[in-house]
Design a protein around this motif. Structure first.
Motif, PDB file in Angstrom:
ATOM      1  N   GLY A 372      63.131  20.124  64.675  1.00 50.62           N
ATOM      2  CA  GLY A 372      61.761  20.353  65.107  1.00 50.62           C
ATOM      3  C   GLY A 372      61.595  21.633  65.888  1.00 50.62           C
ATOM      4  O   GLY A 372      60.573  22.314  65.798  1.00 50.62           O
ATOM      5  N   SER A 373      62.613  21.962  66.645  1.00 54.77           N
ATOM      6  CA  SER A 373      62.462  23.129  67.514  1.00 54.77           C
ATOM      7  C   SER A 373      62.757  24.437  66.803  1.00 54.77           C
ATOM      8  O   SER A 373      62.509  25.498  67.334  1.00 54.77           O
ATOM      9  N   HIS A 374      63.314  24.370  65.604  1.00 53.62           N
ATOM     10  CA  HIS A 374      63.665  25.620  64.919  1.00 53.62           C
ATOM     11  C   HIS A 374      63.199  25.571  63.476  1.00 53.62           C
ATOM     12  O   HIS A 374      63.955  25.202  62.598  1.00 53.62           O
ATOM     13  N   PHE A 375      61.965  25.964  63.228  1.00 55.32           N
ATOM     14  CA  PHE A 375      61.512  25.867  61.841  1.00 55.32           C
ATOM     15  C   PHE A 375      61.581  27.211  61.130  1.00 55.32           C
ATOM     16  O   PHE A 375      60.989  27.403  60.093  1.00 55.32           O
ATOM     17  N   THR A 376      62.284  28.132  61.702  1.00 56.20           N
ATOM     18  CA  THR A 376      62.560  29.362  60.962  1.00 56.20           C
ATOM     19  C   THR A 376      63.973  29.288  60.369  1.00 56.20           C
ATOM     20  O   THR A 376      64.570  30.302  60.035  1.00 56.20           O
ATOM     21  N   TRP A 399      52.776  26.538  57.512  1.00 51.82           N
ATOM     22  CA  TRP A 399      52.373  25.134  57.448  1.00 51.82           C
ATOM     23  C   TRP A 399      53.006  24.336  58.599  1.00 51.82           C
ATOM     24  O   TRP A 399      52.341  23.579  59.293  1.00 51.82           O
ATOM     25  N   PHE A 400      54.289  24.553  58.782  1.00 54.69           N
ATOM     26  CA  PHE A 400      55.045  23.755  59.759  1.00 54.69           C
ATOM     27  C   PHE A 400      54.570  24.038  61.179  1.00 54.69           C
ATOM     28  O   PHE A 400      54.481  23.161  62.021  1.00 54.69           O
ATOM     29  N   GLN A 401      54.251  25.297  61.391  1.00 60.75           N
ATOM     30  CA  GLN A 401      53.848  25.694  62.733  1.00 60.75           C
ATOM     31  C   GLN A 401      52.348  25.568  62.906  1.00 60.75           C
ATOM     32  O   GLN A 401      51.872  25.398  64.029  1.00 60.75           O
ATOM     33  N   SER A 408      50.857  20.381  65.115  1.00 60.36           N
ATOM     34  CA  SER A 408      51.514  20.851  63.895  1.00 60.36           C
ATOM     35  C   SER A 408      52.691  19.930  63.614  1.00 60.36           C
ATOM     36  O   SER A 408      53.195  19.247  64.511  1.00 60.36           O
ATOM     37  N   PRO A 409      53.164  19.900  62.353  1.00 59.10           N
ATOM     38  CA  PRO A 409      54.355  19.089  62.049  1.00 59.10           C
ATOM     39  C   PRO A 409      55.522  19.432  62.965  1.00 59.10           C
ATOM     40  O   PRO A 409      56.265  18.547  63.385  1.00 59.10           O
TER      41      PRO A 409
END
Lengths: 449, 337
Positions: A372-376, A399-401, A408-409
């Motif tokens: 969750g904390s790193h969507f890159t 989208w995620f952010q 946000s997701p």
């Protein structure tokens, strides 16, 4: 001609340890392409500084005690000389929008290469394997039961949190666990000088093992209660610790960067390298929790000492699990929890299956928190492979952010993961409170009866 | 003592860490070099590196410009005295000025500039009395001392620039302030003084999303810091060259001629990425006068030989070699080949 596996091969394949290792390694390798670039960019910068010839601290970007930097140094040499990893990372203009994100974490468009990430993570995979072996070794030594030992290995090596931290977060906490466990083994084997060395290596990797100090000292003193060698052993351990400290810090003592090695204690360092002194409420809260925990660890050490040799190992690992839980009452980032997972695995496998529920909540919550904390996470794949396009990654990012929106997701996953992780920690505290209460009730009944 | 498996593991791990320490701190553990020589109408070069790494070799003709070989970094002794005022007035991000200067020296050293000095205001005044050719001044502060700059075209700084000096400005609006013993003074027409027109980013835009090709220099120098706060819009400034990244017309690196010298402005707040880019540009000797001949890139694994055709170019050819890509580990500018 059909292949018929021999009995030896069949026994190996059916061995639970073999299955655990294969599944654990496969899970880690499958996640290797995912990396949060913020930290891996930091590791690449440290490699750059070492290759320039300025050591760890002269040029900004290394804010830990030196052990991890030395490992990175060795690893980078292997990568550069033997593995021909020629690109550590690149600045990717298509990814610049992530730096404009106003979400709660910072992101970077400097994307490290898949090769650099993978070979750095191989170190953590090896560390996880050795920690798993040591847990197996300790549980077998404590119980004489290979099944329990395999269960301990399972709890560590297949723990979703450990897998996520090793294979995704690219954080080095597993090494602190490794040195801490080796130190415990050396104490139990009555090799105090070596134990002292390993204790220094452990807390100079990440400082959490420092909370085990009083318990280790108590264990050592109890071990020598009857032979009169307590003082000598303690002195040897202290000498070992001091010797290791001098060896590890010698370059910094000589080049005048000694104080920089402890910046993580005295200061908080921003991503831009600007150092601000401890003044935030958050920092004060963390320090307060750690000071209280040091006092509690002293009390637990005293209890261990006063309890003598009866159930010494069982009490040592129970007290270790207690103190390592209490320090995380100040909410930790997931990788910090690895030391707790290791000692919890030993305690659960050897003595107390009642903590399984806590282990599950903690490890699943921590793993969700990592994702969750790193969507890159997929940027390296997008930039350095054809597996996924950068456009797709950036669409996913958007989208995620969801442009930093509150729900946000990413935020939802982050919150669920964080809450679960903390419930896991609280449930362990609750377990030990109940256990202590029922023990006191039993003791009182025994006295009155 | 019985040597069991955990003991063997512990010994091996401790030795591995100490070996890593030895590698990190032993002088000469990693070796790099770059050499070049003229061979008729071409320049032959050789690059060596003890670690496998990407490299770039940028060849350019600097015309009559003498790229700085000696760098002076101004450490403003009154930096903290007027810092809050400058933060409020211009929105600069404060830095540890001494530490920032030290970082610049180390990074310049890694890129071949061994002759760099940190100087205070009195040393700065002495520098301005000297010939500016082949000298560069790096300003990390928000202001210059009154002794060299007081918002007048006749100031020593402008004379020094006209005679060939190179000024590199980081982390704030160039020439916006000067300091006296008592106060921070605002210069209202700083932009006209330096560039003849208003061209400094007034604020609002910081992150740049477009890449400026800059004759290949952005990639060739592995520039990475895409920030344009306090940056210049070089449109309409004769002889100016922009490289790096741009947004709303402002460029992360702008080089503007001033007499025989140059003013180079870097966008964004001072931080490690900016120091990397600034030291790369300074060490390379690239200027607004540079005419790029060719840029060669590749991977060096021990040694690489190559050559660049320089037919038709003058006698002030510079070859800047950097190894390590975006994590530059070595740089060397070879002048007047």
């Amino acid at each position: 001609m059909r292949f018929e596996p021999g009995p030896a091969l069949r026994a190996l394949v059916m061995n639970p340890v073999f299955i655990i290792l294969v599944v654990g390694i496969a899970a880690r390798l499958a996640l290797f392409p995912l990396t949060p670039n913020y930290d891996s960019d930091g590791w690449a910068l440290i490699v750059r500084n070492i290759r320039i010839g300025e050591g760890l601290y002269a040029i900004d970007n290394y804010y830990y005690t030196p052990v991890w930097g030395y490992m990175l140094s060795l690893n980078s040499t292997i990568q550069g000389v033997f593995l021909n990893v020629d690109v550590l990372g690149m600045r990717i203009p298509e990814v610049f929008p992530v730096e404009a994100s106003e979400w709660m974490l910072r992101f970077t468009a400097t994307v490290t290469s898949l090769a650099f990430n993978a070979w750095t993570k191989v170190m953590f995979l090896i560390s996880d394997l050795i920690v798993g072996y040591l847990i197996y070794w300790i549980v077998r030594d404590l119980t004489g039961d290979k099944k329990k030992a395999a269960f301990g290995l399972w709890l560590w090596f297949l723990c979703p949190l450990v897998i996520a931290v090793t294979s995704v977060s690219e954080m080095f906490d597993s090494f602190a666990v490794l040195f801490a466990l080796l130190c415990v083994i050396m104490i139990r084997k009555d090799r105090p000088f070596f134990a002292g060395i390993l204790f220094t290596f452990a807390f100079m990797t990440k400082f959490f093992p420092i909370f085990l100090l009083f318990l280790l000292v108590a264990y050592l003193l109890v071990n020598h209660q009857s032979d009169g060698k307590a003082k000598r052993s303690l002195l040897m351990a202290a000498l070992g610790a001091a010797f290791a400290f001098i060896v590890l810090m010698l370059p910094q003592i000589m080049d005048g960067t000694f104080s920089e090695a402890f910046l993580f204690i005295t200061s908080r360092v921003g991503a831009d390298g600007v150092v601000s002194t401890f003044n935030s409420l958050e920092s004060v809260a963390a320090i307060s929790v750690y000071i209280v925990c040091l006092i509690i660890s002293f009390i637990l050490g005293w209890k261990l000492y006063k309890g003598g040799t009866k159930d010494l190992d069982k009490r040592f690992f129970m007290y270790s699990a207690i103190i390592l839980t209490l320090i995380f009452l100040f909410p930790p980032t997931p990788q910090y929890l690895l030391i707790l997972v290791a000692f919890l695995s030993i305690y659960i496998a050897a003595s107390e299956k009642g903590l399984m529920r806590s282990w599950i909540i903690l490890s699943v919550g921590g793993a969700l928190f990592v994702f969750g904390s790193h969507f890159t996470l997929a940027l390296s794949m997008g930039a350095f492979s054809d597996l996924v396009s950068l456009d797709s990654v950036m669409s996913l990012f958007d989208w995620f952010q969801a442009s930093g929106s509150s729900f946000s997701p990413a935020t939802i996953l982050y919150l669920i993961g964080g809450v679960l992780e903390y419930i896991g920690i609280l449930s362990i505290v609750l377990f030990f409170v109940r256990k202590g209460h029922s023990q006191r009730t039993r003791d009182a009944a025994a006295e009155s009866g | 003592m019985k040597i069991d498996k955990p003991t063997v593991i512990a010994i091996v791990l401790c030795l591995a860490v100490v070996f890593g320490e030895f590698i990190a701190y032993s002088p000469g553990m990693h070796t790099y070099s770059a050499e070049a020589e003229r061979n008729g109408d071409s320049v032959d070069f050789q690059i060596t590196s003890s670690v496998s790494s990407v490299y770039s070799a940028v060849a350019f003709d600097n015309g009559g410009y003498a790229a700085p070989l000696t760098i002076y970094i101004y450490k403003d002794e009154s930096y903290y005295e007027f810092m809050d005022e400058a933060v409020d007035s211009a929105g600069i991000s404060p830095v540890d000025i001494g530490h920032a200067a030290d970082q610049m020296v180390l990074l310049l050293g890694s890129k071949g500039i061994m002759d760099s000095h940190i100087c205070d205001s009195s040393e700065l005044a002495e520098l301005m009395a000297e010939d500016g050719r082949s000298k560069g001044l790096v300003v990390l502060s928000y202001a210059l001392p009154e002794s060299i700059y007081s918002g007048n075209a006749a100031d020593p700084l402008f004379r020094w620039l006209s005679e060939g000096g190179s000024l590199y400005w980081l982390g704030g609006p160039i020439g916006r302030f000067y300091t006296t013993d008592e106060e921070l003074v605002v210069v209202d027409d700083n932009q006209e003084l330096f560039f003849g027109k208003k061209c400094i980013n007034p604020g609002g835009t910081d992150i740049a999303f477009s890449v400026i090709d800059g004759d290949g220099l952005t990639d060739g120098l592995y520039l990475k810091w895409n920030r344009v706060a306090f940056a210049l819009n070089t449109d309409g400034i004769p002889g100016a060259k922009a490289i790096g990244f741009s947004q709303d017309g402002y460029s992360s690196v702008s080089m503007v001629p001033y007499g025989g010298g140059m003013v180079c402005v870097f966008g964004g707040a001072c931080n490690r990425n900016l120091y990397d880019d600034a030291t790369q540009v300074i060490a390379s000797g690239v200027s607004c006068y540079s005419e790029v001949i060719e840029i060669k890139t590749g991977t060096v694994n021990r040694t690489v030989h190559d050559s660049i055709d320089t037919q038709g170019y003058g006698g002030n050819i510079v070859l800047y070699v950097s190894i390590g890509g975006y994590y530059t580990i070595y740089g060397r500018a070879i002048h007047e080949i």
